[in-house]
Write an enzyme that holds these catalytic residues in place. Structure first.
Site, mmCIF file in Angstrom:
data_model
loop_
_atom_site.group_PDB
_atom_site.id
_atom_site.type_symbol
_atom_site.label_atom_id
_atom_site.label_comp_id
_atom_site.label_asym_id
_atom_site.label_seq_id
_atom_site.Cartn_x
_atom_site.Cartn_y
_atom_site.Cartn_z
ATOM 1 C CB THR A 110 16.846 55.262 59.319
ATOM 2 O OG1 THR A 110 16.489 56.618 59.041
ATOM 3 C CG2 THR A 110 15.592 54.451 59.425
ATOM 4 C CG ASP A 111 21.868 53.063 60.384
ATOM 5 O OD1 ASP A 111 22.061 53.561 61.495
ATOM 6 O OD2 ASP A 111 21.536 51.876 60.207
ATOM 7 C CB SER A 144 24.076 55.689 52.783
ATOM 8 O OG SER A 144 24.389 54.477 53.405
ATOM 9 N NE ARG A 145 23.129 60.380 59.196
ATOM 10 C CZ ARG A 145 21.801 60.293 59.229
ATOM 11 N NH1 ARG A 145 21.234 59.181 59.636
ATOM 12 N NH2 ARG A 145 21.058 61.302 58.889
ATOM 13 C CB VAL A 146 26.761 52.603 58.631
ATOM 14 C CG1 VAL A 146 26.695 53.368 59.913
ATOM 15 C CG2 VAL A 146 25.417 52.034 58.269
#
Ligand code: ATP
Ligand code: MG
Length: 602
Positions: free
Chosen positions: A428-429, A454-456
């Site tokens: 997951t991101d 939360s990466r994006v």
């Protein structure tokens, strides 16, 4: 297949008839059709009488069977009529089929000579059937047993095929016939499914009217490729202050919700659905292995917030066979893909993937595959990655639709390094990590700021929130650390005291009740006021009340500010200063200002 049988016997088709055998010319015609069909001039027909047939005849050649008995034709007619309501059987030429069945002449036999490929059950048990002689079935193909139960091919060996059953296995015995359908497993889709609770095959579970599907989507689809995607650019607001500010989610993102049991995982997903009431996002909630009563409660919650209007609940309960639990998330994704391909935005929740992994583990072990780590089969990682890869933000040329996925994973005693949690974390991101200690302290939602990420999504975060959230994450992390260190000391310097007070205020503000998503404008005002330190002097038990009253006052007395935030989603310095001024004005005499207000709606 024909081991132990002589060459000649292998080339003989058996024709069983009940009362009158076909006459000579009919027999010639049938032989001719068979020879042409199998491209073999040496095929002969042998006649046998079978009083159990209800008129007509049945021809069996190798593993093909042509059922031209009266009952067989009646079945075909019935199938032809109900076929359109059937998610697995999509007719190609329904009308033609029915007409030719009705005419029922030998000449039409050829038209219908879509021979059924028949296999035989050699072993059945625990929801798995092993079948033989079913021709060249492919992985994921649907087969139907003679009692009408459906199954899906999940394991292909040299001499036999493993099938998972989607229904009751009591009507199936060793020696039962199985017909292959030449069709992959899928689910019907369409807007009619909104507001409904259905099983993984698309049949209603809510006792409502029949559903009229508009299309049929296979449950397994390749994920969109690189060229078909674009990066996440629109926000998927959850309405939960701690998530939208620190771990923003974008449309097309996959954000894991992870935590021990009873830490509020489902509640976060539900609040996110409720917050989509005016965004046009279609929501799909996939319940895997949950109690029916839990699902019923959840549907009621959604109904009471008028959120079922744009939501479909797909449920494979704890009492359903592992096979249904296994395909549930795929069926849900297929339904979400329907909206994505039409340029709409879908939100899908898999609640939860731990139970999905367990269902797949039991299927794999029953199919005789070797167990790996924690007894899960070797392809469990691939299973989840190919599922989650299907969530995407499509490029503008393809309509710009998206699927946002919120998979849920349950941990045992907060252990994120177990097999399934590490797998899904890496696919997951980002993840929202919920902690039971925080939950029991009363910090709800119990988001652990240090372990969540939360990466994006920050690329898609509303400008106003990004600018106003400031250093909230760092402040909170420092506060948590400091709070532990200073637990037993009484002699604190001023700056530490101040940091602790500020941290406590932030923690208080991030608490949020269930079913109360907070609009973006309110989030921005809260953050600006808190980060300006205006609330640091407040009693920490009162902070929630003051926050609500202040926001209410903003709604009524500072409509211009609220409107600008809502419309522009942008935060110029001028607006920030205006908000701080207004908040100071309110906080100077909060009770006096309150008196004139109606009861708080918020
Ligand atoms: P399970 O492991 O059983 O699936 P879960 O992690 O999904 O549990 P929930 O069912 O969402 O947890 O919540 C557990 C309980 O906590 C529920 O009774 C819910 O009402 C309560 N709860 C969750 N979030 C909040 C909140 N923000 N405020 C108050 N109560 C909450
Ligand atoms: Mg739950």
């Amino acid at each position: 297949m024909s081991r132990g049988i002589t060459e000649e016997a292998a080339r003989t088709a058996i024709l069983r008839y009940s009362t009158t055998p076909p006459d000579k010319s009919q027999l010639e015609k049938i032989t001719e059709i068979l020879r042409r069909r199998f491209d073999d001039d040496s095929i002969n027909i042998e006649l046998t009488n079978d009083p159990s047939l209800s008129g007509g005849f049945v021809i069996k050649y190798k593993n093909f069977e042509y059922d031209w008995s009266d009952s067989g034709r009646a079945d075909q007619l019935e199938q032809g009529l109900i076929i359109s309501h059937d998610s697995f059987l999509r007719p190609h030429n329904k009308e033609e089929n029915i007409i030719s069945i009705l005419k029922g002449r030998i000449e039409e036999f050829e038209l219908l000579a879509e021979a059924k490929e028949i296999g035989t059950v050699i072993d059945i048990g625990d929801g798995i059937a092993t079948i033989r002689d079913v021709g060249d079935v492919y992985y994921g193909e649907i087969v139907i047993f003679e009692d009408g139960t459906r199954g899906m091919v999940l394991d292909i060996q040299e001499k036999s095929v493993g099938v998972i059953l989607f229904g009751d296995q009591r009507g199936i015995r060793a020696g039962s016939h199985v017909v292959r359908m030449n069709r992959e497993a899928g689910i019907s889709v369409g807007e009619d499914y909104l507001g409904r609770v259905v099983d993984v095959l698309g049949a209603p579970l809510d006792g409502g009217a029949n559903i009229r599907p508009v299309d049929y989507y296979p449950i397994e689809q390749p994920a969109p490729g690189i060229a078909e995607r674009q990066s996440v650019c629109e926000p998927m607001e959850t309405g939960i202050l701690s998530i939208d500010t620190m771990f923003p989610i974008g449309r097309g993102q996959r954000e894991l919700i992870i935590g021990d049991r009873q830490t509020g995982k489902t509640s976060i997903a539900l609040d996110t659905i409720i917050n989509q009431h005016d965004t046009g996002v279609v929501c799909i909630y996939v319940a895997i292995g949950q109690k029916a009563s839990t699902v019923a409660q959840l549907v009621n919650t959604l109904k009471s917030h008028d959120a079922m209007r744009y939501t479909t609940v797909i449920a494979a309960m704890a009492s359903d066979p592992a096979s249904l639990q296994y395909i549930a998330p795929y069926a849900g994704t297929a339904m979400a893909e329907y909206y994505m391909h039409r340029g709409q935005h879908a939100l899908i929740i898999y609640d939860d993937l731990s139970k999905h992994a367990v269902a797949y583990r039991s299927l794999s072990l029953l199919l005789g595959r070797p167990p790996g780590r924690e007894a899960y089969p070797g392809d469990i990682f691939y299973l989840h990655s190919r599922l989650l890869e299907r969530s995407a933000k499509l490029s503008d040329e393809l309509g710009g639709g998206s699927i946002t996925a919120l998979p849920i994973v349950e941990t045992q005693a907060g252990d994120v390094s177990a097999y399934i949690p590490t797998n899904v974390i890496s696919i997951t991101d980002g993840q929202i990590f919920l902690e039971s200690d925080l939950f029991f302290e009363g910090m709800r939602p119990a988001v652990n700021v240090g372990l969540s990420v939360s990466r994006v999504g920050s690329k898609a975060q509303a400008e106003a929130i990004r600018k106003s959230s400031g250093s909230i994450r760092i402040d909170l992390a420092q506060y948590r650390e400091m709070a532990v260190f200073t637990q037993f000391s009484s002699d604190l310097d001023e700056s530490t005291k101040h940091q602790l007070a500020h941290g406590q205020v932030l923690m208080g503000l991030l608490k949020q009740r269930l079913g109360r998503p907070m609009p973006m404008a309110d989030q921005a005002i809260t953050l600006i006021v808190a980060n300006a330190g205006l609330l640091d002097e407040t009693d920490k038990d009162e902070i929630k009340l003051i926050q609500r009253r202040m926001l209410n006052w903003f709604h009524h007395r500072q409509e211009k500010i609220c409107l600008e935030l809502r419309q522009e989603k942008y935060l110029p310095d001028r607006l920030r200063a205006e908000i701080i001024e207004a908040a100071k004005e309110y906080l100077a005499s909060p009770d006096a200002a309150d008196e004139k207000l109606d009861k708080m709606p918020y």
